[in-house]
Write a protein that holds these residues in place. Structure first.
Motif, mmCIF file in Angstrom:
data_model
loop_
_atom_site.group_PDB
_atom_site.id
_atom_site.type_symbol
_atom_site.label_atom_id
_atom_site.label_comp_id
_atom_site.label_asym_id
_atom_site.label_seq_id
_atom_site.Cartn_x
_atom_site.Cartn_y
_atom_site.Cartn_z
ATOM 1 N N TYR A 1 26.725 -7.050 -15.976
ATOM 2 C CA TYR A 1 25.423 -8.121 -15.696
ATOM 3 C C TYR A 1 24.036 -7.804 -15.175
ATOM 4 O O TYR A 1 23.958 -6.866 -14.144
ATOM 5 C CB TYR A 1 26.088 -9.158 -14.301
ATOM 6 N N TRP A 2 22.687 -8.249 -14.949
ATOM 7 C CA TRP A 2 21.923 -7.802 -14.848
ATOM 8 C C TRP A 2 20.820 -9.535 -14.180
ATOM 9 O O TRP A 2 20.905 -10.504 -14.482
ATOM 10 C CB TRP A 2 20.575 -7.156 -16.378
ATOM 11 N N GLY A 3 19.974 -9.080 -13.553
ATOM 12 C CA GLY A 3 19.263 -9.759 -12.986
ATOM 13 C C GLY A 3 17.359 -10.191 -13.680
ATOM 14 O O GLY A 3 17.461 -9.033 -14.723
ATOM 15 N N GLN A 4 16.883 -11.464 -13.399
ATOM 16 C CA GLN A 4 15.743 -10.700 -13.967
ATOM 17 C C GLN A 4 14.154 -9.887 -14.078
ATOM 18 O O GLN A 4 13.268 -9.636 -14.309
ATOM 19 C CB GLN A 4 15.488 -12.122 -13.902
ATOM 20 N N GLY A 5 14.529 -9.394 -12.717
ATOM 21 C CA GLY A 5 13.778 -8.135 -12.005
ATOM 22 C C GLY A 5 12.895 -8.606 -11.403
ATOM 23 O O GLY A 5 12.550 -10.277 -11.082
ATOM 24 N N THR A 6 12.179 -7.843 -10.460
ATOM 25 C CA THR A 6 11.611 -8.263 -9.104
ATOM 26 C C THR A 6 10.419 -6.974 -9.458
ATOM 27 O O THR A 6 10.754 -5.998 -9.425
ATOM 28 C CB THR A 6 11.846 -8.640 -7.943
ATOM 29 N N GLN A 7 8.733 -7.756 -9.341
ATOM 30 C CA GLN A 7 7.778 -6.987 -10.027
ATOM 31 C C GLN A 7 7.605 -5.860 -8.188
ATOM 32 O O GLN A 7 7.243 -6.494 -7.065
ATOM 33 C CB GLN A 7 6.534 -7.212 -9.883
ATOM 34 N N VAL A 8 8.053 -4.309 -8.147
ATOM 35 C CA VAL A 8 7.052 -4.137 -7.022
ATOM 36 C C VAL A 8 5.689 -2.691 -7.321
ATOM 37 O O VAL A 8 5.926 -2.628 -8.536
ATOM 38 C CB VAL A 8 8.369 -3.165 -6.682
ATOM 39 N N THR A 9 4.122 -3.002 -7.293
ATOM 40 C CA THR A 9 3.293 -2.397 -7.049
ATOM 41 C C THR A 9 2.855 -1.993 -5.482
ATOM 42 O O THR A 9 2.963 -2.826 -5.067
ATOM 43 C CB THR A 9 2.503 -3.725 -7.492
ATOM 44 N N VAL A 10 2.753 -0.628 -5.917
ATOM 45 C CA VAL A 10 1.819 0.752 -4.955
ATOM 46 C C VAL A 10 0.706 0.988 -5.039
ATOM 47 O O VAL A 10 0.549 1.366 -5.692
ATOM 48 C CB VAL A 10 2.589 1.145 -4.304
ATOM 49 N N SER A 11 -0.121 -0.353 -4.538
ATOM 50 C CA SER A 11 -1.425 0.860 -4.381
ATOM 51 C C SER A 11 -1.995 0.464 -3.643
ATOM 52 O O SER A 11 -2.297 -0.959 -2.879
ATOM 53 C CB SER A 11 -1.688 -0.242 -6.042
ATOM 54 N N SER A 12 -3.919 0.966 -3.725
ATOM 55 C CA SER A 12 -4.500 0.657 -1.642
ATOM 56 C C SER A 12 -4.787 -0.075 -2.956
ATOM 57 O O SER A 12 -6.472 -1.060 -1.828
ATOM 58 C CB SER A 12 -5.327 2.357 -1.895
ATOM 59 N N GLN B 1 1.140 -1.047 -0.230
ATOM 60 C CA GLN B 1 -0.054 -0.189 -0.012
ATOM 61 C C GLN B 1 0.955 0.952 -0.187
ATOM 62 O O GLN B 1 1.621 1.228 0.470
ATOM 63 C CB GLN B 1 -1.267 0.073 1.246
ATOM 64 N N PRO B 2 0.523 3.012 -0.745
ATOM 65 C CA PRO B 2 1.047 3.918 -0.124
ATOM 66 C C PRO B 2 1.124 3.957 0.997
ATOM 67 O O PRO B 2 0.836 3.112 1.632
ATOM 68 C CB PRO B 2 0.270 4.360 -0.814
ATOM 69 N N GLY B 3 2.470 4.048 0.859
ATOM 70 C CA GLY B 3 3.219 4.904 2.336
ATOM 71 C C GLY B 3 4.080 3.212 3.052
ATOM 72 O O GLY B 3 4.630 3.659 4.350
ATOM 73 N N GLY B 4 3.253 1.959 2.327
ATOM 74 C CA GLY B 4 4.693 1.379 2.703
ATOM 75 C C GLY B 4 6.493 0.768 2.311
ATOM 76 O O GLY B 4 6.611 2.194 2.140
ATOM 77 N N SER B 5 6.266 -0.102 2.927
ATOM 78 C CA SER B 5 8.429 -0.232 2.875
ATOM 79 C C SER B 5 7.861 -2.121 2.506
ATOM 80 O O SER B 5 7.534 -2.774 2.221
ATOM 81 C CB SER B 5 8.464 -0.284 4.170
ATOM 82 N N LEU B 6 9.445 -1.672 1.433
ATOM 83 C CA LEU B 6 9.825 -3.512 1.281
ATOM 84 C C LEU B 6 11.135 -3.361 0.815
ATOM 85 O O LEU B 6 12.070 -2.029 1.135
ATOM 86 C CB LEU B 6 9.331 -3.992 -0.410
ATOM 87 N N THR B 7 12.048 -4.735 1.308
ATOM 88 C CA THR B 7 13.306 -5.311 0.939
ATOM 89 C C THR B 7 13.607 -5.648 0.105
ATOM 90 O O THR B 7 13.073 -6.848 -0.289
ATOM 91 C CB THR B 7 13.974 -5.061 2.295
ATOM 92 N N LEU B 8 14.015 -5.213 -1.152
ATOM 93 C CA LEU B 8 14.862 -5.964 -3.037
ATOM 94 C C LEU B 8 16.252 -6.886 -2.197
ATOM 95 O O LEU B 8 16.909 -5.876 -2.060
ATOM 96 C CB LEU B 8 14.668 -5.363 -3.478
ATOM 97 N N SER B 9 16.253 -7.847 -2.712
ATOM 98 C CA SER B 9 17.662 -8.439 -2.641
ATOM 99 C C SER B 9 18.086 -8.805 -3.472
ATOM 100 O O SER B 9 17.354 -9.022 -4.672
ATOM 101 C CB SER B 9 17.214 -9.865 -1.447
ATOM 102 N N CYS B 10 19.570 -9.085 -4.169
ATOM 103 C CA CYS B 10 20.178 -9.759 -5.106
ATOM 104 C C CYS B 10 20.706 -10.337 -4.375
ATOM 105 O O CYS B 10 21.969 -9.541 -4.033
ATOM 106 C CB CYS B 10 20.545 -7.664 -5.949
#
Length: 119
Positions: free
Chosen positions: A108-119, A12-21
């Protein structure tokens, strides 16, 4: 050579995530690490970058003060902590590593991870 991103999802908007590689197959500590993102219909943009030792970090103006890039060379892993997420942060996030030596650039690149911010 392998880069595997994880940690994306719906928040949700205002929330947090931590991506890892997670990196393997090369000397991670020798490479600059970047996080890019690409939203639908937009060009890929650089979000954050960190030097090999972690001593230098740079951020896009759009994420300054909200995102933090870090790395743990002992674990061959990089991170992107994202706070105060906004709908405009919705994108596929990519981990990228770069090293230039002997006149050659290794990228080098990773395959990507989707981040969706929505209420």
């Amino acid at each position: 050579v392998l880069l595997v991103e994880s940690g994306g999802g719906l928040v949700q908007p205002g929330g947090s995530l931590t991506l890892s590689c997670a990196a393997s197959g090369f000397t991670f500590s020798s490479y600059i690490m970047n996080w890019y993102r690409q939203a639908p219909g937009k060009e890929r943009e650089l979000v954050a970058a960190i030097s090999q030792s972690g001593g230098r970090r740079n951020y896009a103006d759009s994420v300054k003060g909200r995102f933090t890039i870090s790395r743990d060379n002992a674990k061959n892993t990089g991170y992107l902590r994202m706070n105060g997420l906004k709908p405009d942060d919705t994108a596929v996030y990519y981990c990228n590593v770069v090293n230039t030596r002997d006149g050659k650039t290794y990228d080098y690149w990773g395959q990507g991870t989707q981040v969706t911010v929505s209420s």
